[in-house]
Scaffold this motif. Structure first.
Motif, PDB file in Angstrom:
ATOM      1  N   TRP A 102      11.166 -64.373  56.099  1.00 48.50           N
ATOM      2  CA  TRP A 102      10.051 -64.335  57.042  1.00 48.50           C
ATOM      3  C   TRP A 102       9.566 -62.895  57.221  1.00 48.50           C
ATOM      4  CZ3 TRP A 102       9.653 -61.647  61.569  1.00 48.50           C
ATOM      5  CH2 TRP A 102       8.493 -61.915  62.320  1.00 48.50           C
ATOM      6  N   TYR A 103      10.524 -61.968  57.336  1.00 43.41           N
ATOM      7  CA  TYR A 103      10.178 -60.561  57.577  1.00 43.41           C
ATOM      8  C   TYR A 103       9.400 -59.993  56.394  1.00 43.41           C
ATOM      9  CZ  TYR A 103      10.819 -55.688  59.036  1.00 43.41           C
ATOM     10  OH  TYR A 103      10.613 -54.378  59.415  1.00 43.41           O
ATOM     11  N   GLU A 104       9.894 -60.288  55.177  1.00 43.12           N
ATOM     12  CA  GLU A 104       9.204 -59.803  53.977  1.00 43.12           C
ATOM     13  C   GLU A 104       7.769 -60.309  53.940  1.00 43.12           C
ATOM     14  OE1 GLU A 104      10.120 -57.649  51.746  1.00 43.12           O
ATOM     15  OE2 GLU A 104      11.987 -57.387  52.889  1.00 43.12           O
ATOM     16  N   LYS A 105       7.626 -61.608  54.188  1.00 40.73           N
ATOM     17  CA  LYS A 105       6.283 -62.199  54.137  1.00 40.73           C
ATOM     18  C   LYS A 105       5.367 -61.566  55.172  1.00 40.73           C
ATOM     19  CE  LYS A 105       6.879 -66.676  52.019  1.00 40.73           C
ATOM     20  NZ  LYS A 105       8.168 -67.315  52.433  1.00 40.73           N
ATOM     21  N   MET A 106       5.926 -61.406  56.368  1.00 41.98           N
ATOM     22  CA  MET A 106       5.126 -60.826  57.446  1.00 41.98           C
ATOM     23  C   MET A 106       4.667 -59.419  57.041  1.00 41.98           C
ATOM     24  SD  MET A 106       5.521 -58.485  60.135  1.00 41.98           S
ATOM     25  CE  MET A 106       7.276 -58.372  60.435  1.00 41.98           C
ATOM     26  N   LEU A 107       5.592 -58.646  56.448  1.00 44.05           N
ATOM     27  CA  LEU A 107       5.233 -57.282  56.045  1.00 44.05           C
ATOM     28  C   LEU A 107       4.172 -57.274  54.964  1.00 44.05           C
ATOM     29  CD1 LEU A 107       8.346 -54.960  55.867  1.00 44.05           C
ATOM     30  CD2 LEU A 107       6.570 -55.098  57.593  1.00 44.05           C
ATOM     31  N   SER A 108       4.347 -58.157  53.942  1.00 46.21           N
ATOM     32  CA  SER A 108       3.383 -58.095  52.853  1.00 46.21           C
ATOM     33  C   SER A 108       2.016 -58.573  53.324  1.00 46.21           C
ATOM     34  CB  SER A 108       3.871 -58.897  51.653  1.00 46.21           C
ATOM     35  OG  SER A 108       4.114 -60.222  52.042  1.00 46.21           O
ATOM     36  N   LYS A 109       2.015 -59.380  54.374  1.00 47.81           N
ATOM     37  CA  LYS A 109       0.719 -59.837  54.878  1.00 47.81           C
ATOM     38  C   LYS A 109       0.037 -58.766  55.718  1.00 47.81           C
ATOM     39  CE  LYS A 109       1.100 -64.252  55.994  1.00 47.81           C
ATOM     40  NZ  LYS A 109       1.357 -65.168  57.111  1.00 47.81           N
ATOM     41  N   LYS A 153      16.511 -49.782  55.010  1.00 48.71           N
ATOM     42  CA  LYS A 153      16.952 -50.953  54.263  1.00 48.71           C
ATOM     43  C   LYS A 153      16.562 -52.253  54.969  1.00 48.71           C
ATOM     44  CE  LYS A 153      21.209 -53.302  52.967  1.00 48.71           C
ATOM     45  NZ  LYS A 153      20.491 -54.362  52.311  1.00 48.71           N
ATOM     46  N   ASN A 154      16.800 -52.301  56.284  1.00 44.82           N
ATOM     47  CA  ASN A 154      16.540 -53.563  56.987  1.00 44.82           C
ATOM     48  C   ASN A 154      15.170 -53.616  57.635  1.00 44.82           C
ATOM     49  OD1 ASN A 154      19.111 -54.605  56.398  1.00 44.82           O
ATOM     50  ND2 ASN A 154      19.989 -53.409  58.071  1.00 44.82           N
ATOM     51  N   GLY A 155      14.476 -52.517  57.613  1.00 44.96           N
ATOM     52  CA  GLY A 155      13.150 -52.491  58.215  1.00 44.96           C
ATOM     53  C   GLY A 155      13.202 -52.334  59.716  1.00 44.96           C
ATOM     54  N   ILE A 156      12.104 -51.806  60.263  1.00 45.57           N
ATOM     55  CA  ILE A 156      12.015 -51.664  61.710  1.00 45.57           C
ATOM     56  C   ILE A 156      11.811 -53.039  62.319  1.00 45.57           C
ATOM     57  CG2 ILE A 156      10.582 -50.708  63.560  1.00 45.57           C
ATOM     58  CD1 ILE A 156       9.962 -48.374  61.703  1.00 45.57           C
ATOM     59  N   SER A 157      12.500 -53.311  63.413  1.00 48.11           N
ATOM     60  CA  SER A 157      12.374 -54.646  64.017  1.00 48.11           C
ATOM     61  C   SER A 157      10.960 -54.834  64.550  1.00 48.11           C
ATOM     62  CB  SER A 157      13.370 -54.787  65.162  1.00 48.11           C
ATOM     63  OG  SER A 157      12.970 -53.972  66.239  1.00 48.11           O
ATOM     64  N   GLU A 158      10.473 -56.032  64.385  1.00 49.46           N
ATOM     65  CA  GLU A 158       9.150 -56.324  64.940  1.00 49.46           C
ATOM     66  C   GLU A 158       9.290 -56.541  66.441  1.00 49.46           C
ATOM     67  OE1 GLU A 158      11.026 -58.312  63.351  1.00 49.46           O
ATOM     68  OE2 GLU A 158      11.119 -60.173  64.500  1.00 49.46           O
ATOM     69  N   PRO A 159       8.270 -56.205  67.223  1.00 50.08           N
ATOM     70  CA  PRO A 159       8.387 -56.428  68.667  1.00 50.08           C
ATOM     71  C   PRO A 159       8.640 -57.912  68.935  1.00 50.08           C
ATOM     72  CG  PRO A 159       6.450 -55.119  68.172  1.00 50.08           C
ATOM     73  CD  PRO A 159       6.984 -55.588  66.867  1.00 50.08           C
ATOM     74  N   PRO A 160       9.542 -58.218  69.885  1.00 47.86           N
ATOM     75  CA  PRO A 160       9.897 -59.618  70.110  1.00 47.86           C
ATOM     76  C   PRO A 160       8.732 -60.419  70.680  1.00 47.86           C
ATOM     77  CG  PRO A 160      10.880 -58.211  71.774  1.00 47.86           C
ATOM     78  CD  PRO A 160      10.232 -57.306  70.786  1.00 47.86           C
ATOM     79  N   LYS A 161       8.770 -61.721  70.404  1.00 49.18           N
ATOM     80  CA  LYS A 161       7.747 -62.603  70.953  1.00 49.18           C
ATOM     81  C   LYS A 161       8.464 -63.843  71.469  1.00 49.18           C
ATOM     82  CE  LYS A 161       3.841 -64.657  68.845  1.00 49.18           C
ATOM     83  NZ  LYS A 161       3.101 -64.635  67.580  1.00 49.18           N
ATOM     84  N   ILE A 162       8.084 -64.303  72.642  1.00 43.68           N
ATOM     85  CA  ILE A 162       8.740 -65.480  73.208  1.00 43.68           C
ATOM     86  C   ILE A 162       8.654 -66.630  72.211  1.00 43.68           C
ATOM     87  CG2 ILE A 162       8.604 -67.224  75.041  1.00 43.68           C
ATOM     88  CD1 ILE A 162       7.693 -65.121  76.906  1.00 43.68           C
ATOM     89  N   GLY A 163       9.796 -67.276  72.000  1.00 41.93           N
ATOM     90  CA  GLY A 163       9.798 -68.459  71.138  1.00 41.93           C
ATOM     91  C   GLY A 163      10.010 -68.147  69.671  1.00 41.93           C
TER      92      GLY A 163
END
Ligand code: HEC
Length: 467
Positions: A233-240, A212-222
């Protein structure tokens, strides 16, 4: 042939909806960078499945009754076809599951994957951890040999020291005031029915949340988590740039689980399960229980702690740890996720790992178990000018086994308090009460020492300048 198979598949798919069932897997997108660091959870799940399979297999032969449980295990271990191997799989599988679960938790914590919107994943995970530990704990007793039984009993007695609810809880777990046949049946019901069911429910929900919430993306500083904008943001990142979970991500889980399986199989085949010790003697605590490795550090903690603190730590320790674990996602569910920007969080986990590690190290050395090889006290060197009575007392101190647990001068075990200066702490009468009644890991000697023997031992203990 091929045509026929195709037909069968078509029928199965049409009536059974197989590709629809698989669809969520193939359409579910995951961040492309989620790589090898994401295999720990699935490997833990894999071990759980292995435990269910091997557990059911053992259940075909295991007899959960105090009279015959030990024999049924001896039979499984020595005679049943592949019995020893399957017991090994179940045993090493449990170790692997605990280890992988621990790593999975540490990974999630270090990457702060519990932050918005995945708080519930963390909370269900804490429940899963508790259930897994309870499974390991209850499984140990089902072995129904001296070691398994007494390790569980020592733990249950510690539970009994929790203020207010402890006595009731220990009574419930043991199925009576002390260990007996009922204890085995209670532990069996917990290990085979209740907690597997709970585990299953929570695992399903835990996995549902991952989808449901998706796998967390690896963290990035900032790149900070802001609940207002994160989901968009997560949805957009995934669809891209997301990739389908099946097959792009799942193959790593499969490869790693296969690797885990190979190791477990190897250990089960070549090393085997924890060896069975002797049949449990429910009447004497003379066994020197050695808990399975994942509990050694808890034994060490209680053994090293000043005795007066034990009851409090027993109660408040798990309570504080539990409250703390549950509150983690509420204390900080937004902001930076990168461990490089969360130095205190990382320092905290390093501290916890080091503490558990060193306790574990001490635990394997077991300063608290009776030292059956302790050098006996010498009648002449121990007290200046001993009377015959005191000399007899010294002999008895050796032969009755006091020396295994109590230190005098440089000799003796350290399970009980040192008795070199006990005459300054206790009166004659108090000593007698203590020795006759025992208590808190001190056996009661009321039945085994004669009146004059008691008098001799106490005359020795009350003597000054022992060494
Ligand atoms: C299996 C280990 C063990 C053996 C064997 C054992 N004890 Fe103890 N003893 C203990 C422990 C543990 C305590 C502390 C109990 C407590 O915290 O109340 C204790 C407490 C005592 C105390 C009270 C000390 C104090 O400072 O409060 C005396 C006295 C004592 N034991 C004497 C003896 C004598 C005498 C023998 C032999 C006849 C003996 N013990 C055998 C473990 C043992």
């Amino acid at each position: 042939m091929k045509k026929r198979l195709k037909k069968i598949w078509k029928w199965l798919d049409d009536r059974g909806g197989l590709s629809d069932l698989m669809k969520p897997l193939t359409t579910h997108l995951v961040p492309p960078e989620s790589k090898w660091n994401y295999v720990w959870g699935s490997a833990t799940l894999f071990c759980l499945i292995l435990q269910v399979i091997t557990g059911i297999t053992l259940g075909f032969l295991y007899q959960p009754s105090a009279d015959v449980a030990y024999q049924s295990l001896v039979y499984i271990e020595n005679q049943a076809f592949l019995g020893s191997f399957i017991r090994g799989l179940h045993n090493w599988g449990a170790s692997a599951m605990i280890l992988l679960m621990g790593i999975h938790m540490i990974r999630v914590y270090i990457n702060a994957a519990y932050k918005y919107p995945r708080e519930m994943s963390w909370i269900t995970g804490v429940f899963l951890m508790a259930f897994t530990i309870i499974m390991a704990f209850t499984g140990q007793l089902l072995r129904w040999d001296n070691n398994g039984v007494w390790s569980a009993v020592v733990a249950a007695e510690q539970i009994g020291r929790i203020p207010w609810i402890g006595h009731w809880l220990a009574y419930f777990v043991l199925g009576g005031e002390t260990i007996g046949g009922e204890t085995l049946n209670r532990f069996f019901a917990l290990h085979v029915f209740l907690f597997p069911a709970l585990l299953f429910l929570f695992v399903v929900y835990h996995l549902y949340l991952v989808f449901k919430n998706g796998i967390s993306e690896p963290p990035k500083i900032g790149r900070v988590v802001d609940p207002k904008t994160y989901r968009d943001w997560y949805e957009k990142m995934l669809s891209k740039k997301g990739v389908p979970f099946f097959p792009n991500a799942i193959w790593r889980d499969a490869v790693f689980s296969a690797f885990v399986l190979i190791i477990i199989v190897g250990l089960a085949w070549f090393v085997g399960a924890t060896p069975l010790t002797s049949k449990p003697d429910l009447a004497s605590v003379h066994a020197n229980p050695k808990p399975d490795w994942y509990f050694t550090w808890i034994f060490a903690l209680y053994a090293l702690m000043p005795r007066q603190l034990e009851s409090y730590v027993m109660f408040f320790g798990p309570l504080i740890a539990g409250v703390f674990l549950f509150s983690i996602p509420f204390m900080s569910n937004r902001g930076e996720r990168s461990p490089l920007r969360r130095p205190w969080a990382v320092a905290g986990i390093v501290f916890v790992i080091l503490s558990i590690g060193s306790l574990w190290y001490v635990g394997t050395k077991e300063p608290w178990s009776p030292r059956f090889n302790a050098k006996p006290l010498s009648k002449y060197a121990t007290v200046p000018d001993p009377s015959t009575k005191v000399q007899k007392g010294i002999d008895l101190f050796n032969t009755a086994g006091c020396i295994y647990c109590h230190r005098i001068g440089n000799h003796g075990g350290i399970r009980g308090p040192e008795l070199t200066d006990v005459e300054n702490r206790l009166t004659r009468k108090q000593m007698i009460i203590r020795i006759v009644n025992g208590g808190n890991n001190m056996p009661a000697y009321g039945g085994s020492l004669k009146k004059e023997e008691l008098d001799e031992i106490v005359s020795f203990l009350i003597a000054k300048d022992k060494k």
